[in-house]
Design a protein around this motif. Structure first.
Motif, PDB file in Angstrom:
ATOM      1  N   LEU A  13      78.327  28.382 106.385  1.00  0.00           N
ATOM      2  CA  LEU A  13      78.938  27.084 106.087  1.00  0.00           C
ATOM      3  C   LEU A  13      78.764  26.129 107.262  1.00  0.00           C
ATOM      4  O   LEU A  13      78.611  24.922 107.073  1.00  0.00           O
ATOM      5  CB  LEU A  13      80.427  27.258 105.774  1.00  0.00           C
ATOM      6  N   PHE A  14      78.767  26.681 108.454  1.00  0.00           N
ATOM      7  CA  PHE A  14      78.559  25.868 109.643  1.00  0.00           C
ATOM      8  C   PHE A  14      77.144  25.289 109.664  1.00  0.00           C
ATOM      9  O   PHE A  14      76.952  24.110 109.968  1.00  0.00           O
ATOM     10  CB  PHE A  14      78.801  26.729 110.890  1.00  0.00           C
ATOM     11  N   ILE A  15      76.178  26.093 109.310  1.00  0.00           N
ATOM     12  CA  ILE A  15      74.783  25.626 109.255  1.00  0.00           C
ATOM     13  C   ILE A  15      74.632  24.550 108.185  1.00  0.00           C
ATOM     14  O   ILE A  15      73.955  23.529 108.396  1.00  0.00           O
ATOM     15  CB  ILE A  15      73.827  26.793 108.964  1.00  0.00           C
ATOM     16  N   ILE A  16      75.271  24.759 107.041  1.00  0.00           N
ATOM     17  CA  ILE A  16      75.220  23.770 105.960  1.00  0.00           C
ATOM     18  C   ILE A  16      75.836  22.458 106.404  1.00  0.00           C
ATOM     19  O   ILE A  16      75.316  21.376 106.122  1.00  0.00           O
ATOM     20  CB  ILE A  16      75.944  24.308 104.703  1.00  0.00           C
ATOM     21  N   PHE A  17      76.949  22.543 107.118  1.00  0.00           N
ATOM     22  CA  PHE A  17      77.613  21.342 107.637  1.00  0.00           C
ATOM     23  C   PHE A  17      76.685  20.571 108.570  1.00  0.00           C
ATOM     24  O   PHE A  17      76.584  19.338 108.489  1.00  0.00           O
ATOM     25  CB  PHE A  17      78.895  21.723 108.377  1.00  0.00           C
ATOM     26  N   LEU A  18      76.014  21.276 109.454  1.00  0.00           N
ATOM     27  CA  LEU A  18      75.108  20.618 110.395  1.00  0.00           C
ATOM     28  C   LEU A  18      73.973  19.909 109.669  1.00  0.00           C
ATOM     29  O   LEU A  18      73.575  18.794 110.030  1.00  0.00           O
ATOM     30  CB  LEU A  18      74.531  21.639 111.381  1.00  0.00           C
ATOM     31  N   ILE A  19      73.468  20.527 108.605  1.00  0.00           N
ATOM     32  CA  ILE A  19      72.369  19.926 107.829  1.00  0.00           C
ATOM     33  C   ILE A  19      72.859  18.702 107.069  1.00  0.00           C
ATOM     34  O   ILE A  19      72.213  17.646 107.079  1.00  0.00           O
ATOM     35  CB  ILE A  19      71.774  20.960 106.863  1.00  0.00           C
ATOM     36  N   LEU A  20      74.022  18.833 106.422  1.00  0.00           N
ATOM     37  CA  LEU A  20      74.575  17.712 105.656  1.00  0.00           C
ATOM     38  C   LEU A  20      74.895  16.533 106.562  1.00  0.00           C
ATOM     39  O   LEU A  20      74.635  15.376 106.228  1.00  0.00           O
ATOM     40  CB  LEU A  20      75.842  18.156 104.912  1.00  0.00           C
ATOM     41  N   GLY A  21      75.466  16.809 107.731  1.00  0.00           N
ATOM     42  CA  GLY A  21      75.805  15.752 108.673  1.00  0.00           C
ATOM     43  C   GLY A  21      74.578  15.037 109.208  1.00  0.00           C
ATOM     44  O   GLY A  21      74.621  13.840 109.510  1.00  0.00           O
ATOM     45  N   LEU A  22      73.491  15.774 109.311  1.00  0.00           N
ATOM     46  CA  LEU A  22      72.240  15.179 109.778  1.00  0.00           C
ATOM     47  C   LEU A  22      71.671  14.241 108.719  1.00  0.00           C
ATOM     48  O   LEU A  22      71.097  13.195 109.034  1.00  0.00           O
ATOM     49  CB  LEU A  22      71.234  16.288 110.094  1.00  0.00           C
ATOM     50  N   MET A  23      71.876  14.607 107.456  1.00  0.00           N
ATOM     51  CA  MET A  23      71.399  13.793 106.334  1.00  0.00           C
ATOM     52  C   MET A  23      72.283  12.570 106.118  1.00  0.00           C
ATOM     53  O   MET A  23      71.810  11.473 105.826  1.00  0.00           O
ATOM     54  CB  MET A  23      71.351  14.641 105.058  1.00  0.00           C
ATOM     55  N   ASN A  24      73.611  12.780 106.267  1.00  0.00           N
ATOM     56  CA  ASN A  24      74.570  11.697 106.056  1.00  0.00           C
ATOM     57  C   ASN A  24      75.766  11.925 106.980  1.00  0.00           C
ATOM     58  O   ASN A  24      76.560  12.841 106.753  1.00  0.00           O
ATOM     59  CB  ASN A  24      75.032  11.651 104.603  1.00  0.00           C
ATOM     60  N   PRO A  25      75.922  11.118 108.020  1.00  0.00           N
ATOM     61  CA  PRO A  25      77.009  11.282 108.998  1.00  0.00           C
ATOM     62  C   PRO A  25      78.400  11.294 108.384  1.00  0.00           C
ATOM     63  O   PRO A  25      79.344  11.813 108.990  1.00  0.00           O
ATOM     64  CB  PRO A  25      76.830  10.077 109.920  1.00  0.00           C
ATOM     65  N   ALA A  26      78.549  10.750 107.187  1.00  0.00           N
ATOM     66  CA  ALA A  26      79.861  10.715 106.536  1.00  0.00           C
ATOM     67  C   ALA A  26      80.417  12.119 106.328  1.00  0.00           C
ATOM     68  O   ALA A  26      81.639  12.326 106.316  1.00  0.00           O
ATOM     69  CB  ALA A  26      79.777   9.994 105.200  1.00  0.00           C
ATOM     70  N   PHE A  27      79.524  13.092 106.194  1.00  0.00           N
ATOM     71  CA  PHE A  27      79.974  14.469 106.019  1.00  0.00           C
ATOM     72  C   PHE A  27      80.692  14.983 107.270  1.00  0.00           C
ATOM     73  O   PHE A  27      81.358  16.014 107.227  1.00  0.00           O
ATOM     74  CB  PHE A  27      78.785  15.386 105.697  1.00  0.00           C
ATOM     75  N   GLY A  28      80.545  14.268 108.367  1.00  0.00           N
ATOM     76  CA  GLY A  28      81.184  14.669 109.609  1.00  0.00           C
ATOM     77  C   GLY A  28      82.692  14.746 109.521  1.00  0.00           C
ATOM     78  O   GLY A  28      83.333  15.480 110.293  1.00  0.00           O
ATOM     79  N   VAL A  29      83.285  13.989 108.580  1.00  0.00           N
ATOM     80  CA  VAL A  29      84.748  14.005 108.453  1.00  0.00           C
ATOM     81  C   VAL A  29      85.258  15.386 108.033  1.00  0.00           C
ATOM     82  O   VAL A  29      86.438  15.701 108.212  1.00  0.00           O
ATOM     83  CB  VAL A  29      85.236  12.939 107.438  1.00  0.00           C
ATOM     84  N   MET A  30      84.354  16.197 107.490  1.00  0.00           N
ATOM     85  CA  MET A  30      84.746  17.550 107.087  1.00  0.00           C
ATOM     86  C   MET A  30      85.176  18.372 108.302  1.00  0.00           C
ATOM     87  O   MET A  30      85.913  19.349 108.172  1.00  0.00           O
ATOM     88  CB  MET A  30      83.579  18.238 106.368  1.00  0.00           C
ATOM     89  N   ALA A  31      84.706  17.958 109.470  1.00  0.00           N
ATOM     90  CA  ALA A  31      85.076  18.684 110.691  1.00  0.00           C
ATOM     91  C   ALA A  31      86.578  18.596 110.949  1.00  0.00           C
ATOM     92  O   ALA A  31      87.145  19.434 111.658  1.00  0.00           O
ATOM     93  CB  ALA A  31      84.310  18.116 111.881  1.00  0.00           C
ATOM     94  N   GLY A  32      87.222  17.582 110.365  1.00  0.00           N
ATOM     95  CA  GLY A  32      88.658  17.425 110.546  1.00  0.00           C
ATOM     96  C   GLY A  32      89.434  18.641 110.084  1.00  0.00           C
ATOM     97  O   GLY A  32      90.460  19.010 110.680  1.00  0.00           O
TER      98      GLY A  32
END
Length: 219
Positions: A13-32
């Protein structure tokens, strides 16, 4: 019984998060969620999130631990309380400054969180490669807050002094380098940084360690 099943695969899931965030920074809020969860769970179960459910912690255990030198140790500096709090203040100030400057949109805020994750992961990976894989967990800001939230040690690992042979295998296997065997007289592993990962329990040859008051999880 497998004590830590989530830790074996949740790094994906961490790897998926890094890929999604690279594609669209908005996914970064998931880090919250990963910032709030260890603190919230800390009030009830101590640092159990860090040991069992943290995706990045899982990455360190399942991936980083398999590369680099063997028998790596956590640097002494990282074990100092003053250094831990210096890292906490520095990173929180850096994040607050960037949130203040960021565009107040989902993308702008997400980009700040994503940057923080990438930055701290980079630091944690460097530390984990040259030193112990879980070195970052000694100074992780959210882990630090989780220690404060638990106000002592919540639901500690129990040590059966009658069974314990003081072989120290548990201590040698602990990813946080806790002197597990030293709590033999207390009967409980009273270390604030215990991640409840279960590594010591599974390594004990005489099944002297377990969660709770029974031994059903020690197998």
């Amino acid at each position: 019984m497998k004590i830590n099943n989530f830790n074996r695969w949740i790094w994906l899931l961490f790897i998926i998060f890094l890929i999604l965030g690279l594609m669209n920074p908005a996914f970064g809020v998931m880090a919250g969620a990963c910032m709030v969860s260890p603190v919230a769970m800390g009030f009830f179960k101590g640092r159990i999130w860090c040991g069992r459910y943290c995706p990045r912690g899982s990455f360190y255990d399942q991936v980083l631990a398999r590369v680099g030198k063997k028998n790596r140790r956590i640097p002494v500096l990282l074990k100092r309380a003053w250094f831990r709090w210096a890292v906490f203040v520095s990173l929180m100030a850096f994040m607050a400054y960037n949130l203040f400057r960021a565009e107040k949109t989902l993308t702008g805020i997400g980009a700040v969180f994503y940057t923080m994750v990438v930055l701290t992961t980079f630091i944690g990976t460097i530390l984990g490669y040259f030193f112990s894989p879980r070195s970052w967990c000694k100074i992780c800001p959210m882990g630090t807050l989780a220690v404060v939230a638990q106000r002592g040690v919540k639901e500690p690992v129990t040590l059966d002094s009658g069974r314990c042979k003081s072989c120290r295998i548990c201590t040698r296997s602990c990813p946080m380098e806790i002197l597990v065997h030293s709590f033999k007289e207390d009967g409980k592993v009273l270390a604030p940084d215990c991640l409840k990962c279960g590594v010591c329990i599974q390594s004990c040859p005489v099944k002297a360690l377990h969660f709770g008051t029974g031994r059903k999880n020690a197998a």
